[in-house]
Design a protein around this motif. Structure first.
Motif, PDB file in Angstrom:
ATOM      1  N   LEU A  42      19.245  22.061  17.432  1.00 36.04           N
ATOM      2  CA  LEU A  42      17.989  22.802  17.494  1.00 36.04           C
ATOM      3  C   LEU A  42      18.106  24.160  18.179  1.00 36.04           C
ATOM      4  O   LEU A  42      17.344  25.078  17.856  1.00 36.04           O
ATOM      5  CB  LEU A  42      16.933  21.968  18.224  1.00 36.04           C
ATOM      6  CG  LEU A  42      16.566  20.642  17.544  1.00 36.04           C
ATOM      7  CD1 LEU A  42      15.712  19.801  18.477  1.00 36.04           C
ATOM      8  CD2 LEU A  42      15.841  20.893  16.230  1.00 36.04           C
ATOM      9  N   VAL A  43      19.034  24.291  19.130  1.00 40.46           N
ATOM     10  CA  VAL A  43      19.169  25.543  19.878  1.00 40.46           C
ATOM     11  C   VAL A  43      20.393  26.328  19.414  1.00 40.46           C
ATOM     12  O   VAL A  43      20.275  27.458  18.935  1.00 40.46           O
ATOM     13  CB  VAL A  43      19.229  25.268  21.394  1.00 40.46           C
ATOM     14  CG1 VAL A  43      19.358  26.580  22.170  1.00 40.46           C
ATOM     15  CG2 VAL A  43      17.982  24.503  21.855  1.00 40.46           C
ATOM     16  N   TYR A  48      15.353  27.173  17.946  1.00 37.16           N
ATOM     17  CA  TYR A  48      14.733  26.998  19.260  1.00 37.16           C
ATOM     18  C   TYR A  48      15.480  27.760  20.352  1.00 37.16           C
ATOM     19  O   TYR A  48      16.695  27.966  20.271  1.00 37.16           O
ATOM     20  CB  TYR A  48      14.610  25.511  19.597  1.00 37.16           C
ATOM     21  CG  TYR A  48      13.498  24.870  18.793  1.00 37.16           C
ATOM     22  CD1 TYR A  48      12.209  24.796  19.301  1.00 37.16           C
ATOM     23  CD2 TYR A  48      13.725  24.399  17.505  1.00 37.16           C
ATOM     24  CE1 TYR A  48      11.178  24.254  18.556  1.00 37.16           C
ATOM     25  CE2 TYR A  48      12.692  23.854  16.743  1.00 37.16           C
ATOM     26  CZ  TYR A  48      11.426  23.791  17.277  1.00 37.16           C
ATOM     27  OH  TYR A  48      10.395  23.265  16.539  1.00 37.16           O
ATOM     28  N   LEU A  51      15.863  23.686  25.129  1.00 37.23           N
ATOM     29  CA  LEU A  51      15.425  22.292  25.055  1.00 37.23           C
ATOM     30  C   LEU A  51      15.830  21.603  26.339  1.00 37.23           C
ATOM     31  O   LEU A  51      17.008  21.581  26.705  1.00 37.23           O
ATOM     32  CB  LEU A  51      16.029  21.570  23.850  1.00 37.23           C
ATOM     33  CG  LEU A  51      15.504  20.143  23.628  1.00 37.23           C
ATOM     34  CD1 LEU A  51      15.360  19.839  22.151  1.00 37.23           C
ATOM     35  CD2 LEU A  51      16.428  19.110  24.290  1.00 37.23           C
ATOM     36  N   LEU A  80       9.279  29.042  21.398  1.00 37.61           N
ATOM     37  CA  LEU A  80      10.028  27.916  20.845  1.00 37.61           C
ATOM     38  C   LEU A  80      10.978  27.290  21.879  1.00 37.61           C
ATOM     39  O   LEU A  80      12.136  27.003  21.597  1.00 37.61           O
ATOM     40  CB  LEU A  80      10.796  28.314  19.579  1.00 37.61           C
ATOM     41  CG  LEU A  80       9.944  28.534  18.320  1.00 37.61           C
ATOM     42  CD1 LEU A  80      10.833  28.910  17.137  1.00 37.61           C
ATOM     43  CD2 LEU A  80       9.116  27.291  17.982  1.00 37.61           C
ATOM     44  N   SER A  81      10.435  27.088  23.086  1.00 39.02           N
ATOM     45  CA  SER A  81      11.108  26.269  24.093  1.00 39.02           C
ATOM     46  C   SER A  81      10.507  24.876  24.058  1.00 39.02           C
ATOM     47  O   SER A  81       9.318  24.702  23.788  1.00 39.02           O
ATOM     48  CB  SER A  81      10.936  26.867  25.490  1.00 39.02           C
ATOM     49  OG  SER A  81      11.614  28.095  25.613  1.00 39.02           O
ATOM     50  N   VAL A  82      11.335  23.862  24.371  1.00 35.53           N
ATOM     51  CA  VAL A  82      10.907  22.464  24.246  1.00 35.53           C
ATOM     52  C   VAL A  82      11.150  21.724  25.554  1.00 35.53           C
ATOM     53  O   VAL A  82      12.224  21.829  26.156  1.00 35.53           O
ATOM     54  CB  VAL A  82      11.673  21.754  23.112  1.00 35.53           C
ATOM     55  CG1 VAL A  82      11.250  20.289  23.014  1.00 35.53           C
ATOM     56  CG2 VAL A  82      11.456  22.463  21.783  1.00 35.53           C
ATOM     57  N   VAL A 111       5.987  21.963  23.136  1.00 28.78           N
ATOM     58  CA  VAL A 111       6.664  23.163  22.657  1.00 28.78           C
ATOM     59  C   VAL A 111       5.874  24.382  23.125  1.00 28.78           C
ATOM     60  O   VAL A 111       4.646  24.434  22.955  1.00 28.78           O
ATOM     61  CB  VAL A 111       6.776  23.172  21.120  1.00 28.78           C
ATOM     62  CG1 VAL A 111       7.561  24.389  20.647  1.00 28.78           C
ATOM     63  CG2 VAL A 111       7.427  21.886  20.614  1.00 28.78           C
ATOM     64  N   LEU A 241      10.990  18.679  14.893  1.00 27.15           N
ATOM     65  CA  LEU A 241      11.066  20.035  15.431  1.00 27.15           C
ATOM     66  C   LEU A 241      11.604  21.024  14.401  1.00 27.15           C
ATOM     67  O   LEU A 241      11.165  22.183  14.345  1.00 27.15           O
ATOM     68  CB  LEU A 241      11.911  20.043  16.699  1.00 27.15           C
ATOM     69  CG  LEU A 241      11.280  19.344  17.908  1.00 27.15           C
ATOM     70  CD1 LEU A 241      12.242  19.334  19.092  1.00 27.15           C
ATOM     71  CD2 LEU A 241       9.958  19.998  18.308  1.00 27.15           C
ATOM     72  N   ALA A 245       9.200  24.142  13.177  1.00 24.33           N
ATOM     73  CA  ALA A 245       9.579  25.557  13.252  1.00 24.33           C
ATOM     74  C   ALA A 245       9.399  26.242  11.898  1.00 24.33           C
ATOM     75  O   ALA A 245       8.918  27.379  11.824  1.00 24.33           O
ATOM     76  CB  ALA A 245      11.024  25.686  13.723  1.00 24.33           C
TER      77      ALA A 245
END
Length: 345
Positions: A42-43, A48, A51, A80-82, A111, A241, A245
């Protein structure tokens, strides 16, 4: 959108509670989330920015909202931080209802979003953020797991009336002098590994139980720590996620051009929303209620109901609403919507 004005009722009744083992909370043997894999997907390889996985928190939404008022929040928690927790102990839903999640059986995730970060007016986006989050989960459950999920306005996700998820989007406080538009904290709670005996009401469900209903036999043949379930929560979170997005990026583009409701994205939201066409009762924050047929969504995401009856208070008698069908149509942006059989209306 105002603080606590959108999202779904993430209540104890809907999202579970502590694991039910004779009245005492017991530790779960379920596997933890695979944080390293999630960050890679995801990152490092995804859209993102950050996370973070924590073991326990009162509420992911509350933790981020509290931090949002402090200097440096935008740098620490960019768009878009989780934040996701293995256990959530003191969350509050859309209408002030509390709920908690048993350790390692649910997904409790928030989020951070900044829809106005590029100087674009976020007004048209804000009412649709929670709806798009619900759409994202419905699509993941349908496409990846074959679960016939549906969206209930404002943003509960359920299967044949059994609630599997609640969503809550709030406007976070902004430090004095900060730039970059508004900050939204989008919270999503999902029942994943809860078994039938763990659910507080018959109207709750989980991914595990729905897979069992589809014939996979997981809920009856395997415990929450079984090897074939070890990665289920991680897989559901990653898929959600990723789809979220994509759909939020689509929302930004659509909202910049015009009406979200009349777009292809708006059509997808309405297509999976089984509230439309239903006989409903809207319980209003002031204690009154209105009953009628849900006929559509407004441009601002509110529910349009063709009202036939209303009452001023819980103890007050129902009164018929006069006028043509068009005259009796009223939009609702807040309220607890209850799907009714015609005999209950």
């Amino acid at each position: 959108m105002t603080q606590d004005s959108t999202g779904s009722t993430a209540s104890t009744e809907a999202l579970g509670g502590t694991v039910n083992t004779g009245g005492e909370q017991q530790p779960t043997t379920a596997s933890p989330l695979d944080a390293a894999w999630l960050r890679q997907q995801l990152v490092a390889e995804g859209p993102y920015s950050r996370l973070r996985v924590v073991e326990a928190v009162d509420s992911t939404n509350l933790q981020l909202s509290r931090a949002a008022g402090e200097p440096g929040f935008a740098e620490t928690w960019p768009h878009l931080s989780v934040l996701t927790a293995e256990e959530q102990t003191g969350a509050t839903g859309r209408l002030g209802r509390g709920w908690s999640s048993p350790p390692r059986t649910s997904l409790s995730t928030s989020v951070v979003l900044r829809p106005g970060r590029d100087g674009v007016d976020p007004t048209r986006q804000l009412p649709w953020i929670s709806l798009v989050a619900g759409l994202s989960l419905v699509e993941v459950l349908r496409e990846r797991h074959g679960i016939p999920a549906q969206l209930k306005w404002p943003n509960d996700v359920h299967i044949d009336g059994r609630k599997i998820s609640g969503i809550l989007a709030v406007l976070a406080p902004v430090p004095a002098g900060a730039a970059g538009g508004v900050t939204v904290v989008l919270g999503i709670g999902i029942n994943v590994l809860l078994r039938a005996e763990d659910l507080p009401t018959p109207t709750s469900t989980s991914v595990l139980l729905e897979l069992d209903r589809l014939g996979e036999g997981r809920a009856s043949a395997a415990g929450a720590g079984s090897p074939d379930l070890a990665t289920l929560r991680t897989e559901v979170l990653a898929a959600l996620l990723e789809r979220l997005a994509q759909n939020l990026a689509d929302l930004e583009g659509v909202a910049a051009r015009g009406s979200v409701r009349d777009s292809a994205l708006g059509a997808r939201v309405q297509e999976v929303m089984d509230t439309l066409g239903q006989e409903v009762r809207v319980e209003l924050p002031g204690g009154g209620a209105e009953s009628g047929t849900a006929v559509g969504l407004q441009d601002d995401g509110s529910l349009q109901v063709e009202v036939t009856r209303r009452r001023s208070a819980p103890e007050a008698p129902w009164e018929a609403v006069e006028g043509s069908a068009v005259q009796r149509r009223r939009p609702f942006s807040a309220g607890d919507v209850i799907h009714l059989r015609r005999a209950q209306a």
